[in-house]
Design an enzyme around this catalytic site. Structure first.
Site, PDB file in Angstrom:
ATOM      1  CB  SER A  23      -0.943  -0.145   1.142  1.00 23.11           C
ATOM      2  OG  SER A  23      -1.692  -1.046   1.245  1.00 23.11           O
TER       3      SER A  23
HETATM    4  N1  SAH Z   1      -0.574  -4.348   3.938  1.00 22.58           N
HETATM    5  C1  SAH Z   1      -0.188  -4.891   2.759  1.00 22.58           C
HETATM    6  C2  SAH Z   1      -1.103  -4.806   1.641  1.00 22.58           C
HETATM    7  C3  SAH Z   1      -0.986  -5.766   0.742  1.00 22.58           C
HETATM    8  S1  SAH Z   1      -2.390  -5.666  -0.624  1.00 22.58           S
HETATM    9  C4  SAH Z   1       1.036  -4.154   2.502  1.00 22.58           C
HETATM   10  O1  SAH Z   1       1.329  -2.927   2.648  1.00 22.58           O
HETATM   11  O2  SAH Z   1       2.014  -4.884   1.727  1.00 22.58           O
HETATM   12  C5  SAH Z   1      -3.320  -6.789   0.309  1.00 22.58           C
HETATM   13  C6  SAH Z   1      -3.093  -8.061   0.367  1.00 22.58           C
HETATM   14  O3  SAH Z   1      -4.292  -8.722   0.857  1.00 22.58           O
HETATM   15  C7  SAH Z   1      -2.499  -8.900  -0.652  1.00 22.58           C
HETATM   16  O4  SAH Z   1      -1.221  -9.106  -0.298  1.00 22.58           O
HETATM   17  C8  SAH Z   1      -3.449 -10.029  -0.796  1.00 22.58           C
HETATM   18  O5  SAH Z   1      -3.032 -11.215  -1.269  1.00 22.58           O
HETATM   19  C9  SAH Z   1      -4.432 -10.326   0.540  1.00 22.58           C
HETATM   20  N2  SAH Z   1      -5.857 -10.863   0.445  1.00 22.58           N
HETATM   21  C10 SAH Z   1      -6.727 -10.838  -0.572  1.00 22.58           C
HETATM   22  N3  SAH Z   1      -7.719 -11.545  -0.122  1.00 22.58           N
HETATM   23  C11 SAH Z   1      -7.350 -12.004   1.016  1.00 22.58           C
HETATM   24  C12 SAH Z   1      -7.980 -12.867   1.977  1.00 22.58           C
HETATM   25  N4  SAH Z   1      -9.131 -13.276   1.788  1.00 22.58           N
HETATM   26  N5  SAH Z   1      -7.351 -13.227   3.250  1.00 22.58           N
HETATM   27  C13 SAH Z   1      -6.194 -12.733   3.438  1.00 22.58           C
HETATM   28  N6  SAH Z   1      -5.419 -11.830   2.690  1.00 22.58           N
HETATM   29  C14 SAH Z   1      -5.988 -11.603   1.516  1.00 22.58           C
END
Ligand code: SAH
Length: 214
Positions: free
Chosen positions: A64
Site C-alpha cells: 500500500s
Molecule cells: N498491508 C499490505 C497490503 C498488501 S495488498 C502491504 O502494505 O504490503 C493486500 C493483500 O491482501 C494482498 O497481499 C492479498 O494477497 C491479500 N488478500 C486478499 N484477499 C485476502 C483474503 N481473503 N485473506 C487474506 N489476505 C487476502
C-alpha cells in the site's frame, strides 16, 4: 540489506509529506520514520521506496501507499498492547508499523508466496507478529476477540466473522467496494454490541479474494 543515513533522510522527508497530507498522530509518524520500507520491497525499488507510491510485491499484489498505511493506522487509535487482527499481510510493512506502535499483531495472508516472505522479514526486523497463511474472511477466532481489526484489501462486504471477533469498544477499519475504488469505513462496536459507522473517503486496494491460492 542495510539501512543507511540516506534511507533515514528519505524517511524523514516522507514523514513530512504525510504530515502535510493530514496525518497527525505522532506515534504513527514515528513508526513510519523507524521502519525501513525498502526492506519489504524488491531491490529494484530500493531507490523509490520512500516515495508515496505503491509497488508490485509479487503474486499480482501491491504494497500500500505509505499514506494509506498511515491513514488506516491512525484511524485504529492504537494503545500499547492492543490485540490487532490484520487481513492482508502482503509485504509485511503494515504489520511492522502496527508492531512498532506497540500492538500485538495477528496477520493473515492468502497468497502463500507473500506469507512466506513476510514471515521471514517481519521477525528478522525484530517484530514478533503472528502471521498465518489462510482466508481472512474467517478471521482468527482462536486468538480473538481483537481490540482492533484492519483490512488492507478491498472487501465486497463487511465479513460477519470479522465483526464477531471484534471486542465491544473495538474499532475496525475496512475498505468496502467490489470495483476499482473502495470507500474506507470506520466501524465502532459499542459496549452493548451495536455499531456506528463513518465513511472516510475513497481508496484503491487490490480485492479481498475468497479462499487461499495454491
Ligand atoms: N498491508 C499490505 C497490503 C498488501 S495488498 C502491504 O502494505 O504490503 C493486500 C493483500 O491482501 C494482498 O497481499 C492479498 O494477497 C491479500 N488478500 C486478499 N484477499 C485476502 C483474503 N481473503 N485473506 C487474506 N489476505 C487476502
Amino acid at each position: 540489506m542495510i539501512d543507511t543515513y540516506r534511507h533515514k533522510g528519505l524517511r524523514k522527508q516522507l514523514v513530512e509529506e504525510l504530515r502535510a497530507k493530514g496525518i497527525k498522530d505522532e506515534t504513527v509518524l514515528n513508526a513510519i520514520l523507524s521502519v525501513p520500507r525498502h526492506f519489504f520491497l524488491d531491490a529494484v525499488f530500493t531507490e523509490q521506496a520512500y516515495s508515496n507510491m505503491p509497488f508490485q510485491i509479487g503474486a499480482g499484489q501491491t504494497i500500500s501507499h505509505p499514506y494509506t498505511v498511515a491513514f488506516q493506522t491512525e484511524l485504529l487509535q492504537l494503545k500499547k498492547g492492543d490485540r490487532v487482527l490484520e487481513i492482508g499481510t502482503g509485504s509485511g510493512f503494515q504489520t511492522a508499523i502496527l508492531c512498532e506502535v506497540g500492538a500485538k499483531v495477528f496477520s493473515i495472508e492468502r497468497q502463500r508466496e507473500l506469507f512466506l516472505k513476510a514471515n521471514r522479514i517481519v521477525p528478522k526486523l525484530g517484530y514478533n507478529a503472528k502471521i498465518k497463511y489462510g482466508d481472512g474472511y474467517k478471521g482468527w477466532p482462536s486468538f480473538g476477540p481483537f481490540d482492533k481489526i484492519i483490512v488492507t484489501c478491498g472487501a465486497p462486504f463487511i465479513p460477519e466473522d470479522l465483526v464477531a471477533q471484534l471486542k465491544p469498544g473495538g474499532i475496525m477499519v475496512i475498505p468496502i467496494g467490489a470495483g476499482k475504488e473502495q470507500e474506507m469505513l470506520l466501524i465502532k462496536k459499542d459496549q452493548d454490541g451495536s455499531f456506528a459507522q463513518s465513511k472516510l473517503g475513497f481508496f484503491s486496494f487490490v480485492p479481498m479474494l475468497k479462499e487461499t491460492s495454491k
